[in-house]
Motif scaffolding. Structure first.
Motif, PDB file in Angstrom:
ATOM      1  N   VAL A 407      -5.240   4.096  -1.637  1.00 53.95           N
ATOM      2  CA  VAL A 407      -4.259   2.942  -1.320  1.00 53.95           C
ATOM      3  C   VAL A 407      -4.429   1.968  -1.523  1.00 53.95           C
ATOM      4  O   VAL A 407      -3.651   0.752  -2.353  1.00 53.95           O
ATOM      5  N   VAL A 420      -0.655  -2.037   6.791  1.00 58.87           N
ATOM      6  CA  VAL A 420      -1.212  -0.663   7.525  1.00 58.87           C
ATOM      7  C   VAL A 420      -0.795  -0.031   8.707  1.00 58.87           C
ATOM      8  O   VAL A 420      -1.321  -1.396   9.351  1.00 58.87           O
ATOM      9  N   THR A 442      -4.672  -3.990   9.023  1.00 57.68           N
ATOM     10  CA  THR A 442      -4.609  -2.457   9.583  1.00 57.68           C
ATOM     11  C   THR A 442      -3.497  -2.621  11.077  1.00 57.68           C
ATOM     12  O   THR A 442      -5.052  -2.897  11.859  1.00 57.68           O
TER      13      THR A 442
END
Ligand code: ACO
Length: 466
Positions: A407, A420, A442
């Protein structure tokens, strides 16, 4: 451009002083003047002078009885003596040619009429000597590069955050500490921090203006209880948001909150309708909680602004995809319609149970390779402006370490923002940290991921409209 240190009235000496004096330094461990002196001794590499009329030495450092006795120029004074002595100390600083003073002491405007009069005296001295004041009733400043650190919190209680791109300004010291502690714990980088308390001289607008020109800062986050001069603030905020995003958390929005703000920092909160109008006019991003502020700041610090509001969602868990779709729509974003080329390309390689419309559900058996192909195709799709990747990392087909690398390799590709969402406990937390270390914001829930992405979309919209 970084403001010149020599410019009279500049704010720069607060963050980049060549020499600092701590007035009210103490050798008693529980005292504020002890903690401040110790923090400077431990990490400040430029000149340091400790001032206390009753001590020869503090923490093995020579002590001067007053600032006039210091044999060299002093750029910044940190004042931690009781309120009644501050006026005299500040006057001496003015005579000495000190450029900036952080007044930690409480007992001014926030404490009533007499304190307000004492605060006026400080402002008068500030004007007379072109000596800028931060405070009174504040924590002062922290710079992760110069290591100026006037916070009276010991480092064993508050680890200082690493260097980074987020600046945080706060009327409240406590809100500042909460934010810095959070940043340190999650290893999120901070450029500069300022807690300016009663804003007798330097206020939120001055700091905004300064940080807009600060090359170390990419995002400005601020906690406000009131705005000192509404027009000045709105004018400066409108200019600053053209340069970099400004996130604002404003409290004192109810009658009880406004009363609390008055006795905390002497702030007049104003009506929430007016503040909302200012937010709208200026393009600031308003949040209502520290967590929201922190989430959005990370997204804006590490990812590019989006060119449009069409979002692609890639997942190996259908439920998370549905929840993200709901959240995105709530924030005014659209679920991108993937191009025929993207769908055709992926259809050839993927098993039939993979859902190829958006949200794209790669299936519970998706492995790293399936994610890599999907991510690559979607990032290259012109009908997509930004992406949310959500993964249930617990499935046996995912190889966790290389998943993060895969990623991270796509970061910044085609200048499209990516955030994310990793729901869950221990396993998710572990890889969330790896993503964060590599500049991929994230989040543990669909709502937080979608909100943070929406800030990148809104800021992109503002930039494009200007
Ligand atoms: N010059 C130099 N040193 C002096 C002077 C002077 N004129 N006057 C006193 N000192 C010395 C004292 O001798 C003492 O040193 P010692 O420990 O060796 O005796 C030291 O300075 C401190 O003075 P004290 O009288 O002991 O004061 P104390 O440390 O108890 O309190 C303080 C001072 C911390 C400034 C206190 O008055 C105060 O305001 N506390 C609240 C601070 C605060 O909460 N700020 C806002 C936080 S942010 C927010 O939430 C808005």
């Amino acid at each position: 451009m970084v403001e010149a240190l020599e410019e009279p009235g500049s704010i720069s000496p607060f963050f980049n002083p060549k020499s600092v004096a701590v007035i009210g330094a103490s050798s008693k461990q529980k005292k504020i003047g002890y903690v401040i002196a110790k923090n400077f001794i431990e990490s400040f590499t430029a000149k340091l002078f400790l001032i206390n009329p009753n001590a020869q030495e503090i923490l093995s450092h020579k002590c001067y009885p007053d600032i006039s006795s210091v044999p060299e120029n002093v750029d910044l004074a940190v004042i931690a003596v009781p309120a009644k002595s501050v006026k005299e100390v500040l006057e001496e600083c003015g005579k000495k040619g000190v450029k900036a003073a952080v007044v930690i002491s409480s007992g001014f405007r926030e404490s009533g009429k007499e304190g307000a009069g004492m605060e006026e005296e400080l402002v008068r001295i500030s004007r007379k000597y072109h000596l800028r004041i931060m405070g009174p009733n504040c924590m002062g400043v922290f710079s992760s590069t110069s290591m100026v650190d006037t916070l009276f919190i010991p480092r064993y209680r508050l680890k200082r955050p690493p260097q980074g791109k987020i600046a945080f300004i706060s009327q409240s010291g406590a809100s500042g500490i909460a934010f810095l502690d959070w940043a340190a714990g999650e290893r999120i980088g901070i450029s500069k921090f300022a807690s300016y308390g009663n804003a007798a001289d330097i206020d939120e607008a001055d700091l905004l203006e300064f940080l807009a020109r600060d090359e170390e800062t990419k995002v400005i986050a601020m906690y406000l209880e009131g705005v000192k001069e509404g027009r000045k603030f709105a004018k400066i905020a409108r200019e600053v948001t053209k340069e970099k995003p400004v996130i604002v958390l404003k409290s004192g929005i109810t009658e009880s909150g406004a009363k609390a703000a008055l006795s905390h920092t002497g702030s007049l909160s104003g009506t929430d309708e007016i503040f909302n109008a200012v937010v709208k006019q200026t393009g600031m991003i308003r949040v209502y909680d520290w967590e929201e502020m922190f989430d959005i700041a990370r997204a804006l610090a590490y990812q590019p602004a989006a060119r449009g509001n069409r979002v692609a969602v890639i997942t190996n868990g259908g439920g998370a995809g549905v929840m993200i779709a709901d959240e995105l729509e709530k924030h005014g974003m659209t679920i991108a319609k993937l191009s025929e080329k993207t769908v055709a390309e992926l259809e050839m390689n993927f098993p039939p149970h993979v859902t190829l419309h958006n949200p794209m559900d790669l299936g519970g058996d998706a492995d790293n390779e399936r994610f890599r192909e999907a991510l690559g195709a979607v990032i290259d799709d012109d009908s997509v402006d930004s992406l949310i990747l959500t993964c249930i990392p617990h499935t046996p087909t995912i190889d966790l370490e290389s998943f993060v690398d895969m990623v991270v390799d796509t970061k910044g590709k085609n200048d499209k923002p990516l955030v994310v969402c990793l729901p869950g406990g221990r396993v998710s937390l572990e890889i969330r940290e790896l993503f964060e270390e590599n500049g991929i914001p994230t989040y543990p829930t669909p709502a937080r991921a979608a909100l943070s992405l929406s800030a990148l979309v809104r800021y992109g919209g503002l930039k494009n409209s200007g």
